[in-house]
Design a protein around this motif. Structure first.
Motif, short mmCIF file in Angstrom:
data_model
loop_
_atom_site.label_atom_id
_atom_site.label_comp_id
_atom_site.label_asym_id
_atom_site.label_seq_id
_atom_site.Cartn_x
_atom_site.Cartn_y
_atom_site.Cartn_z
N VAL A 94 -5.73 -112.07 -101.91
CA VAL A 94 -7.04 -111.51 -101.59
C VAL A 94 -6.98 -110.80 -100.25
N ALA A 95 -7.88 -109.85 -100.08
CA ALA A 95 -8.04 -109.16 -98.80
C ALA A 95 -9.53 -108.98 -98.57
N SER A 96 -9.89 -108.40 -97.46
CA SER A 96 -11.29 -108.17 -97.14
C SER A 96 -11.40 -106.93 -96.28
N PRO A 97 -12.48 -106.14 -96.46
CA PRO A 97 -12.68 -104.96 -95.61
C PRO A 97 -13.25 -105.29 -94.24
N GLU A 98 -13.33 -106.58 -93.91
CA GLU A 98 -13.84 -106.98 -92.60
C GLU A 98 -12.79 -106.73 -91.51
N THR A 99 -13.28 -106.51 -90.28
CA THR A 99 -12.37 -106.50 -89.13
C THR A 99 -12.14 -107.94 -88.69
N MET A 155 -6.61 -99.45 -91.70
CA MET A 155 -7.89 -99.79 -92.33
C MET A 155 -8.20 -101.26 -92.03
N PRO A 156 -9.46 -101.64 -91.93
CA PRO A 156 -9.79 -103.04 -91.68
C PRO A 156 -9.53 -103.91 -92.90
N ILE A 157 -8.65 -104.89 -92.79
CA ILE A 157 -8.38 -105.81 -93.90
C ILE A 157 -8.26 -107.25 -93.39
N SER A 158 -9.01 -107.57 -92.32
CA SER A 158 -9.08 -108.93 -91.78
C SER A 158 -7.68 -109.45 -91.45
N VAL A 159 -7.38 -110.68 -91.85
CA VAL A 159 -6.08 -111.28 -91.51
C VAL A 159 -5.07 -111.11 -92.66
N TYR A 160 -5.29 -110.11 -93.50
CA TYR A 160 -4.38 -109.86 -94.63
C TYR A 160 -2.95 -109.61 -94.15
N CYS A 161 -2.79 -108.74 -93.16
CA CYS A 161 -1.43 -108.46 -92.66
C CYS A 161 -0.77 -109.73 -92.14
N ALA A 162 -1.52 -110.52 -91.40
CA ALA A 162 -0.98 -111.78 -90.88
C ALA A 162 -0.53 -112.69 -92.01
N ASN A 206 -16.04 -100.29 -99.77
CA ASN A 206 -16.81 -100.82 -98.65
C ASN A 206 -16.67 -99.99 -97.38
N MET A 207 -15.84 -98.95 -97.43
CA MET A 207 -15.68 -98.07 -96.28
C MET A 207 -16.75 -96.98 -96.30
N ASP A 208 -16.98 -96.38 -95.15
CA ASP A 208 -17.91 -95.26 -95.12
C ASP A 208 -17.27 -94.04 -95.78
N LYS A 209 -18.09 -93.04 -96.08
CA LYS A 209 -17.65 -91.88 -96.84
C LYS A 209 -16.47 -91.17 -96.20
N GLU A 210 -16.50 -91.03 -94.90
CA GLU A 210 -15.43 -90.33 -94.19
C GLU A 210 -14.12 -91.10 -94.27
#
Length: 264
Positions: A94-99, A155-162, A206-210
């Motif tokens: 799992v991942a998340s678009p949160e910072t 891109m923001p994916i919380s602690v996914y990379c960790a 969940n990201m903005d359009k840009e």
């Protein structure tokens, strides 16, 4: 794959995407496949389709890998009904678009529970099953380029990379422990770049359009590409152990930055 014919594989996160494709590929190769995920109805649908299309043997079992007791019950059923598990595909993730700096603690826990702790628990149970039977085994961890090149993931994916760096380290530690214990179990990490899956789609939505626009044209892999890599690793001669596979879209390697994003 001849030496795995009739043997038992367990695939976590098997209901959709990469897990579903791996389940299908293993069944087509003659293995008995235990497919686990939280959504039993999805697993049953998958099993029906595979068993009809390719005369496979897929056994759907409901399991939330955040719950250790449910994992243990799956392995107990596997031993009682099929004799034990020979091949483990740690695919659930799992991942998340949160910072991280503004994210929730619950999100941190969920990612680490699924991506790291469940992988450790499942791997432990596979090793114990193989050891008890004095058999051969193979653990394949579906990792990510995010577990090697976090600095390239913007891109923001919380602690996914960790969590994926933990998978990289755990894979190496497992291999060392298995060698020291003189067990006949191979351990492989498969690290894809971005794969077209529901999880990636959800993060982008969940990201903005840009922000979405900047990722819209990036080259991606397909779930079947990862399934093919799993079969490749399992098909090696008994004397060969593939330790790490990094898979990127061919087009990405033509860019100035060949590691611009992460898989899931």
């Amino acid at each position: 794959m001849d030496h795995w014919a009739g043997k038992v594989a367990l695939v976590t996160g098997a209901s959709v995407g990469i897990g579903a494709q791996i389940t299908k590929a293993l069944a087509k190769s003659g293995m008995k496949v235990i497919a686990i995920a939280r959504r039993l109805e999805k697993l049953e649908e998958l099993a029906t389709n595979i068993n009809r299309e390719c005369n496979g043997k897929v056994y759907p079992m409901k399991c939330d890998v955040r719950q250790e007791e449910e994992i243990l019950q799956v392995f107990q059923r596997a031993e009682k009904e099929l004799g034990g598990v020979d091949v483990l595909i740690n695919n659930a993730g799992v991942a998340s678009p949160e910072t991280i700096i503004e994210g929730s603690t619950e999100t941190y826990r969920k990612i680490l529970d699924v991506n790291v702790l469940a992988l450790a628990i499942c791997s432990r149970q596979l090793v114990q099953s193989v050891k008890k039977r004095k058999a051969s085994g193979h653990i394949i961890n579906i990792n990510s380029v995010a577990g090697h090149y976090a600095e390239s993931i913007n891109m923001p994916i919380s602690v996914y990379c960790a969590s994926k760096y933990a998978v990289t380290g755990m894979t190496a530690s497992l291999r060392n422990e298995i060698v020291n214990a003189k067990l006949d179990i191979k351990v492989t990490s498969i690290s894809p770049g971005m794969v077209k899956t529901d999880m990636v789609t959800d993060i982008l939505s969940n990201m903005d359009k840009e922000a979405r626009k900047s990722f819209a044209d990036l080259p991606v892999l397909h779930d079947v590409d990862i399934a093919d890599a799993v079969i490749y690793c399992l098909s090696m001669p008994l004397r060969v152990q593939i330790c790490e596979v990094i898979i990127m879209p061919h087009e990405a390697l033509a860019t100035k930055n060949p590691r611009p994003y992460a898989r899931s």
